[in-house]
Write a protein that holds these residues in place. Sequence first.
Motif, PDB file in Angstrom:
ATOM      1  N   ARG A 186      -6.531  15.403  10.362  1.00 30.40           N
ATOM      2  CA  ARG A 186      -7.248  14.612   9.368  1.00 30.40           C
ATOM      3  C   ARG A 186      -7.772  15.503   8.250  1.00 30.40           C
ATOM      4  N   GLU A 187      -8.386  16.623   8.627  1.00 27.22           N
ATOM      5  CA  GLU A 187      -8.950  17.512   7.609  1.00 27.22           C
ATOM      6  C   GLU A 187      -7.851  18.089   6.730  1.00 27.22           C
ATOM      7  N   GLY A 188      -6.719  18.395   7.330  1.00 29.46           N
ATOM      8  CA  GLY A 188      -5.603  18.911   6.549  1.00 29.46           C
ATOM      9  C   GLY A 188      -5.104  17.889   5.537  1.00 29.46           C
ATOM     10  N   MET A 189      -4.955  16.653   5.983  1.00 30.56           N
ATOM     11  CA  MET A 189      -4.509  15.589   5.084  1.00 30.56           C
ATOM     12  C   MET A 189      -5.530  15.355   3.977  1.00 30.56           C
ATOM     13  N   ARG A 190      -6.811  15.428   4.357  1.00 29.31           N
ATOM     14  CA  ARG A 190      -7.893  15.222   3.391  1.00 29.31           C
ATOM     15  C   ARG A 190      -7.787  16.250   2.259  1.00 29.31           C
ATOM     16  N   LEU A 191      -7.495  17.489   2.639  1.00 30.18           N
ATOM     17  CA  LEU A 191      -7.388  18.532   1.615  1.00 30.18           C
ATOM     18  C   LEU A 191      -6.114  18.362   0.796  1.00 30.18           C
ATOM     19  N   MET A 247       0.848  -1.194   0.000  1.00 28.67           N
ATOM     20  CA  MET A 247       0.000   0.000   0.000  1.00 28.67           C
ATOM     21  C   MET A 247       0.888   1.249   0.000  1.00 28.67           C
ATOM     22  N   GLY A 248       0.632   2.147  -0.926  1.00 27.76           N
ATOM     23  CA  GLY A 248       1.464   3.341  -1.019  1.00 27.76           C
ATOM     24  C   GLY A 248       1.168   4.331   0.085  1.00 27.76           C
ATOM     25  N   LEU A 249       2.013   5.338   0.149  1.00 26.65           N
ATOM     26  CA  LEU A 249       1.849   6.343   1.212  1.00 26.65           C
ATOM     27  C   LEU A 249       0.506   7.047   1.099  1.00 26.65           C
ATOM     28  N   SER A 250       0.160   7.478  -0.130  1.00 27.53           N
ATOM     29  CA  SER A 250      -1.069   8.253  -0.257  1.00 27.53           C
ATOM     30  C   SER A 250      -2.286   7.384   0.057  1.00 27.53           C
ATOM     31  N   ALA A 251      -2.216   6.088  -0.232  1.00 30.99           N
ATOM     32  CA  ALA A 251      -3.338   5.208   0.113  1.00 30.99           C
ATOM     33  C   ALA A 251      -3.487   5.109   1.620  1.00 30.99           C
ATOM     34  N   ARG A 252      -2.346   5.037   2.329  1.00 33.65           N
ATOM     35  CA  ARG A 252      -2.398   5.018   3.793  1.00 33.65           C
ATOM     36  C   ARG A 252      -2.999   6.313   4.328  1.00 33.65           C
ATOM     37  N   VAL A 253      -2.496   7.426   3.804  1.00 32.91           N
ATOM     38  CA  VAL A 253      -3.019   8.719   4.263  1.00 32.91           C
ATOM     39  C   VAL A 253      -4.511   8.815   3.972  1.00 32.91           C
ATOM     40  N   ALA A 254      -4.920   8.299   2.833  1.00 32.15           N
ATOM     41  CA  ALA A 254      -6.331   8.365   2.452  1.00 32.15           C
ATOM     42  C   ALA A 254      -7.192   7.586   3.439  1.00 32.15           C
ATOM     43  N   ARG A 255      -6.706   6.409   3.853  1.00 34.04           N
ATOM     44  CA  ARG A 255      -7.483   5.609   4.804  1.00 34.04           C
ATOM     45  C   ARG A 255      -7.744   6.403   6.084  1.00 34.04           C
ATOM     46  N   PHE A 256      -6.704   7.138   6.516  1.00 34.71           N
ATOM     47  CA  PHE A 256      -6.851   7.933   7.732  1.00 34.71           C
ATOM     48  C   PHE A 256      -7.722   9.172   7.495  1.00 34.71           C
ATOM     49  N   SER A 257      -7.416   9.884   6.427  1.00 36.33           N
ATOM     50  CA  SER A 257      -8.023  11.214   6.289  1.00 36.33           C
ATOM     51  C   SER A 257      -9.459  11.148   5.797  1.00 36.33           C
ATOM     52  N   LEU A 258      -9.851  10.056   5.152  1.00 37.77           N
ATOM     53  CA  LEU A 258     -11.224   9.966   4.665  1.00 37.77           C
ATOM     54  C   LEU A 258     -12.091   9.114   5.585  1.00 37.77           C
ATOM     55  N   ALA A 259     -11.617   8.923   6.815  1.00 41.74           N
ATOM     56  CA  ALA A 259     -12.392   8.114   7.759  1.00 41.74           C
ATOM     57  C   ALA A 259     -13.704   8.798   8.117  1.00 41.74           C
ATOM     58  N   ARG A 260     -13.731  10.107   8.029  1.00 46.32           N
ATOM     59  CA  ARG A 260     -14.973  10.844   8.292  1.00 46.32           C
ATOM     60  C   ARG A 260     -15.304  11.739   7.103  1.00 46.32           C
ATOM     61  N   PRO A 261     -15.846  11.145   6.059  1.00 44.29           N
ATOM     62  CA  PRO A 261     -16.110  11.925   4.845  1.00 44.29           C
ATOM     63  C   PRO A 261     -17.189  12.985   5.075  1.00 44.29           C
ATOM     64  N   HIS A 262     -17.091  14.073   4.316  1.00 42.00           N
ATOM     65  CA  HIS A 262     -18.123  15.108   4.357  1.00 42.00           C
ATOM     66  C   HIS A 262     -19.235  14.697   3.391  1.00 42.00           C
ATOM     67  N   VAL A 263     -20.456  14.737   3.859  1.00 41.26           N
ATOM     68  CA  VAL A 263     -21.553  14.139   3.102  1.00 41.26           C
ATOM     69  C   VAL A 263     -22.541  15.200   2.641  1.00 41.26           C
ATOM     70  N   LEU A 264     -22.841  15.156   1.362  1.00 42.84           N
ATOM     71  CA  LEU A 264     -23.867  16.035   0.805  1.00 42.84           C
ATOM     72  C   LEU A 264     -25.116  15.185   0.601  1.00 42.84           C
ATOM     73  N   VAL A 265     -26.181  15.490   1.319  1.00 35.71           N
ATOM     74  CA  VAL A 265     -27.393  14.679   1.260  1.00 35.71           C
ATOM     75  C   VAL A 265     -28.468  15.417   0.475  1.00 35.71           C
ATOM     76  N   VAL A 266     -28.938  14.791  -0.612  1.00 37.72           N
ATOM     77  CA  VAL A 266     -30.069  15.341  -1.363  1.00 37.72           C
ATOM     78  C   VAL A 266     -31.265  14.432  -1.099  1.00 37.72           C
ATOM     79  N   VAL A 267     -32.387  15.029  -0.683  1.00 42.98           N
ATOM     80  CA  VAL A 267     -33.562  14.239  -0.334  1.00 42.98           C
ATOM     81  C   VAL A 267     -34.648  14.488  -1.373  1.00 42.98           C
ATOM     82  N   GLY A 268     -35.121  13.411  -1.997  1.00 44.55           N
ATOM     83  CA  GLY A 268     -36.211  13.512  -2.968  1.00 44.55           C
ATOM     84  C   GLY A 268     -37.530  13.743  -2.265  1.00 44.55           C
ATOM     85  N   SER A 269     -38.571  14.049  -3.063  1.00 46.09           N
ATOM     86  CA  SER A 269     -39.854  14.399  -2.444  1.00 46.09           C
ATOM     87  C   SER A 269     -40.446  13.209  -1.692  1.00 46.09           C
ATOM     88  N   ASP A 270     -40.062  11.980  -2.054  1.00 45.68           N
ATOM     89  CA  ASP A 270     -40.576  10.817  -1.321  1.00 45.68           C
ATOM     90  C   ASP A 270     -39.500  10.239  -0.392  1.00 45.68           C
TER      91      ASP A 270
END
Lengths: 364, 113, 333
Positions: free
Chosen positions: C70-75, A1-24
């Motif tokens: 974490r947020e810094g790395m994410r960006l 696993m490369g460095l950026s993949a490791r960093v990604a596992r850590f940094s995307l553990a709490r993703p920011h979520v955009l929620v779109v809700v349909g009428s139903d």
Amino acid sequence: MGLSARVARFSLARPHVLVVVGSDGRAAGSVVESALLGRGWPLARSPADADLLVVAGSPGAELAAAVELLWAQVPAPRSRVHVATSSDVEASLDAAARHLRAWEAQRSDDGPDDPWAGQGPGTGGHQHAGNDGSESGDGHGGHSHDGMDVAGLPMASSAPDRDGLDLEALRVKLGPWLPGWPNGLVVEASMQGDVLSDVAVHWVDDAHPGTVGPQENALDALVRLLTLTGPAPTLRRWRETRAAVRQQRPGAVAQAARSAHRLARSRVLAWSLGGGPALAGGNAADVLHRWCDVLSGGSPAGGRDLVVDPQELATALQGADLAGARLAVASVVVGPGRTPAHGEGEDGDAHVGHAGGHHGGGHG
Amino acid sequence: MIALAGLVLGIGLVLTGLQAAATALTVARTPAMSLPFESGNLPAQHAVSRFHVRWYALCVLFLAFDMEMIFMYPWAVVVAQTGATSVVEMFGFLGVLLVGVVYAWREGALRWV
Amino acid sequence: MTRTSGTRAATTGAGMADPTTWTSVWAGLGVVAGALVLGLVLAWFDAVARAGVRVGSRAVLVPAAAAPVREGMRLLLGQRRTTVAPDRLLRTLAVCAVPVLALTSAAVLPLGGHSVVSTSADLVWFNAAEALLWVAVWMLGWAPNAVHSLVGAYRFLAQGLAYELPLMFAIITVGVGAGSLRATDVVAAQAGGAWFVWTMPVALLVFLLGAAAFTFWGPFGAPAARDIAEGVLSELAGLDRLLVELGRAVFLGVASATAAAWFLGAEDGPVLPGAWWYAIKTLAVMAFLVGVGRRLPLVRPERFADIAWMVLLPLTILQTAVVAVLVLGGFYG
């Protein structure tokens, strides 16, 4: 696993979520909301801030086009998921999070490249793409074009403002998706500076998301208002309260009543919300107070007086500034209206033509 | 002077370091091409236009004070030596400006919504 | 309460023994590193306050403390983003200007009787770095050619018209009290417990309020508020957003340390080594700033203008007048 993949596992553990809700999608949407609260995944404030796009319910054609456009504005790494029913929420979110952190797959995604993605020929307004000649003239509400197209978009034309000055008027649409906004509401307006005029209101796909009880209305309105003003810890507590009431947890309603009592006494919040346009008989601070009364059981009308017609909303927003308008919209519950509010005669066509005509020529 | 060069070097290192780290680690090196966010709608026009700044009266008031502040910095250094006269003069001048602020407030220049 | 000379303050200071250190490249590099640490610590405080931690709830505290990294790395990993027909030059300038100004403002932080850039107008230096944010944030909002971003840009200017004058009066009050605009003189004038906060409480509060406002943080976040989908930040992603967020955190962190130096006497204090006192005071200022700021709702510029001009401005002028009279009476030595 490369460095950026490791960093990604850590940094995307709490993703920011955009929620779109349909009428139903109300039921699925509230399950998504409590799942996000439980996981500690923050809500995205704009597509640029988002990692994950969650669509709850089944959106109609207009909302689906909006979803495609929002998706095309989310930078990589990104993942999207459609939650049709409330039963598959947790599994869907897990799958989306896995996809988000699957680094090799994300690398090959490359993110959006075509800004007009999802708006190609045949869908919605882009039909006019090859139609440059018809640009000036019809369906522009009397605004003349000065023929300055840059990157497929015209410059704003000028119009007299509310004080009688001749100023540039920018056509904008608020909704169907914004933070702290009623799901699926669309406000179209001209903006001079940040003052709205020429306001029209309709529901996306002409589909009202359906009526709910006074308690849920009150909680929705309070969460919307606190989304706009904060403070962050208070917003978080009210989102948790709303989730508890929706799940009918024991004691949740009594807890909400107590919190409402406290919130209504906050003078700093009342000051912060004050000063906007009057709607349903008061500005956002007054309306917040009345929703709190609904929750603490002190309102005989049960919040029915805080449900406004789209037409009434459009009138109230005339001449309001953007911040005040956003607070006003967040504070009330917008009803379905008699008929689609914009669909009188040729007016409805004019809206579609408007959007299409202006960006006509597209990306070429 | 050498320390200042160190500061500039440090700032340069931070910027280039972040740029290099981002280039090495980022998921995609080409930026995403996107339409400006407009709540899920296509933009109808370019947003950059003459913006109606409704607080222009406040700008003028601000400028009057801002010019005054430029005199106040050197005044702060010499106030102990020049004594009571300079204090009376400075705050007399500020008093005149404050009368202007009160007038502007009464005329509604501090409200624009 | 007597005034001590700068040299004495230096010897009671943080134990920066070798004066040649302060004329070397390492001093500049060290200050940049220190400013980054200040920004990180502030971001930690902020993340914990935003989560609304009840004392002792580790379930929230631990993830919140990891949030800034974490947020810094994410960006750092994220893709950058560009809109249709943006002003690329302005965007690049603005995105770099925010962190550069923040780090530059740290150059006049007094440390043990020295600062990296010691001019006869250190206070003006800080003021200038902060005032240049007006340009930077406006460019940031203008560049993407997007409506929400543009509204945010002008909100920042409107907010600036309200906070800037009280902030400048607060800074000048410090200069009047010290009889000098040099940061090290300001610290020296407070030696022996004669901290400026005792006579300038209003100036300290307004200084912190101004710091929150020029970093459009907390209750002064209107230029990047949710009602305009983050306004000036709404079209930024990846490295661009990271640089701006970094700049905001560093600027607020440096401003906290500056407040600790200008109003709380920096290293001055009994028993403990000076550096400890400086750190404790800086952390206390950060805790106060974040603890109060994160409890308050958003303050819209049009609501704030009234208060800033009719309440804060007269109050800060009165504060300056009181200090000027005290100077005439020989109070500050």
